[in-house]
Enzyme design. Structure first.
Site, mmCIF file in Angstrom:
data_model
loop_
_atom_site.group_PDB
_atom_site.id
_atom_site.type_symbol
_atom_site.label_atom_id
_atom_site.label_comp_id
_atom_site.label_asym_id
_atom_site.label_seq_id
_atom_site.Cartn_x
_atom_site.Cartn_y
_atom_site.Cartn_z
ATOM 1 N N GLU A 33 28.353 35.295 40.668
ATOM 2 C CA GLU A 33 29.522 35.827 39.955
ATOM 3 C C GLU A 33 29.390 37.339 40.033
ATOM 4 O O GLU A 33 28.538 37.936 39.386
ATOM 5 C CB GLU A 33 29.545 35.311 38.518
ATOM 6 N N CYS A 75 33.174 42.666 34.492
ATOM 7 C CA CYS A 75 33.550 42.205 35.832
ATOM 8 C C CYS A 75 35.021 41.816 35.866
ATOM 9 O O CYS A 75 35.630 41.750 36.939
ATOM 10 C CB CYS A 75 32.675 41.033 36.264
#
Length: 496
Positions: free
Chosen positions: A254, A288
């Site tokens: 990720e 993110c």
């Protein structure tokens, strides 16, 4: 509370916080708050052995019973929410509500995983053979290495650990070397839960290693760790992914997002402005899922940019512990320098920069004003992801052009569109190349029930909800012959 009082309330002793080689600084004021012991790479083989020994025992514990341990971890997290949230604020610089929100995500994934422990379902498959049945079954995979980043120092570990534990997998956690104290606090919480759970939890079920890239590499290259779940930059992912693949391991990556929002002419601009500001400046742009690119129809761009300038000018910047603060510090001075360099490049490309200057709060620490940057096009600096509160604004005329601009970056984690036009919304959902695509909501991560990740650059794996649990298990197809004959290929006969 002082820094020392926050750490004491989280159960960290003076012995644990002193005498080590890794200096830990708080981004709030830059002060050194601890020196913790790093894990020598030479100790990793023994840690791996404990994890594999734990796997041999834990995989035999029924999944609902494994879920009971996760339920107890959730209970301990509820009791420690304020204390752990305060450590997140101290060590990662998040405002108080975000620190508490991160712990709430940990509680939520525990609740999800407890239910999941009774739902690790396989399929029954129709067989072409008379008197036979086929079944799909799921089995524990083995020790899981979890490597996390500073920006979500505890939530991401919990997403992986809650699922891994109910699936039958031990966990070895390497946190960012910028945020080891939150990890140490979590291990105290796990220790209390294991003590309540009893002897069914083997030694080495959840372990912590602290250090830099050398420690991480010792986990990534270990042949007896079948799964590595790593969160961080795309640069890190390009290193980790091939190394795990080289040994035929499995990875969940990720990585960065460089997330965009398209704002169409029909958008509710009041709603859009709120979503843009929250998505772009929350956590000082260090998510993110932070909004980094704004693609606005030319007919509404001037109006929207004007509203955003006004909103940005009113943002309270300062001590993340203070009530009313919306923008806390960057993680360190190096992050502020990277932001300044990115803005210099944007100006050189013809961008008009609003904000972005360093802010003197009197505390020390790397405080900045979020930057709104009007760009003439999607230049190289826009296509790169700077982990800071920079929002690049670009204009479009046709919807196909907006989709093309949206997809024309290497990253692809989360995305969104603001529109009241059904055709535009559905077209966007079909053509966004991101793992998450939203309509009339910012580029946030999915709620716990939805899997998170799957961005285009890595192809990479999913954490948290939905069917993400399958990444932590291995699948087998079983065939059972319950007839009195063994079917052979047509025409084959022999005596026995």
């Amino acid at each position: 509370m002082t820094h020392a009082e926050v750490l004491k309330a989280a159960g960290l002793t003076a012995e644990a916080l002193t005498g080590g080689t890794l200096a830990v600084h708080s981004p709030i004021d830059g002060a050194e708050v601890a020196r913790v012991r790093e894990t020598p790479p030479g100790e990793i083989p023994a840690i791996r052995k404990r994890a594999n020994d734990a796997f041999a025992a834990w995989r035999k514990v029924p999944a609902p019973r494994r879920g009971e341990l996760v339920r107890l971890i959730g209970e301990e997290l509820r009791a420690a929410k304020e204390a752990l949230g305060a450590v997140v604020t101290l060590e990662a610089g998040k405002i108080t509500s975000e620190g508490l929100g991160e712990v709430q995500e940990m509680i939520d994934i525990c609740d999800f995983a407890v239910g999941l422990s009774r739902q690790l379902y396989g399929l029954t498959i129709a067989s072409e053979r008379p008197g036979h049945v086929m079944r799909e079954t799921w089995h524990p995979l083995g020790p899981c290495a979890v490597i996390t980043a500073f920006n979500f120092p505890v939530a991401v570990w919990s997403w992986n650990t809650a699922l891994a534990l109910v699936c039958g997998d031990p966990v070895i956690w390497k946190p960012s070397d910028k945020t080891p104290l939150t990890a140490m606090s979590c291990m105290e919480i796990v220790r209390r839960a294991v003590a309540r759970f009893g002897d069914d939890a083997p030694e080495g079920l959840v372990q912590l290693v602290i250090g830099g890239a050398e420690v991480g590499d010792a986990l990534v290259t270990a042949p007896d760790i079948p799964l590595v779940s790593a969160t961080g930059s795309t640069r890190m992912g390009r290193i980790v992914g091939p190394k795990v693949a080289e040994r035929f391991g499995r990875s969940i990556l990720e990585l960065g997002g460089n997330n965009a929002m398209i704002v169409a002419p029909s958008a509710d601009l009041d709603m859009a402005v709120r979503a843009i500001v929250f998505s772009a400046v929350g956590t000082a742009g260090q998510r993110c899922t932070s909004l980094r690119r704004l693609i606005v129809h030319e007919s509404i761009a001037d109006d929207l940019v004007g509203r955003l300038k006004k909103a940005y000018a009113s943002l309270p910047i300062g001590d993340p512990r203070a009530a009313g603060t919306l923008v806390g510090p960057l993680i360190d001075m190096a992050a502020r320098e990277r932001m300044a360099k990115a803005l210099e490049r944007a100006r050189a490309d013809g961008g008009a920069v609003h904000g972005g200057a360093a802010v003197d709060t009197g505390l020390g620490g790397a405080y900045v004003a979020p930057a709104l940057v009007e760009m003439p096009g999607q230049t190289e600096v826009v296509r790169e992801e700077t982990f800071a509160p920079i929002l690049y604004v670009m204009r479009y005329s046709g919807f196909d052009e907006a989709i093309e601009m949206h997809n024309a970056v290497p990253q692809g984690l989360s995305s969104c569109i603001f529109t009241l036009n059904l055709r535009e919304a559905e077209t966007f959902l079909q053509h966004s190349d991101c793992g998450i695509a939203n309509v009339n909501i910012g580029p946030s991560g999915a709620e716990i029930g939805g899997a998170f990740g799957g961005e285009k650059e890595t192809g990479g794996g999913r954490e948290s909800g939905s069917d993400a649990w399958k990444g932590y298990m291995r699948r087998a197809t079983n065939t059972v012959n319950h007839s009195d004959a063994l079917p052979l290929a047509q025409g084959v006969r022999f005596d026995v």
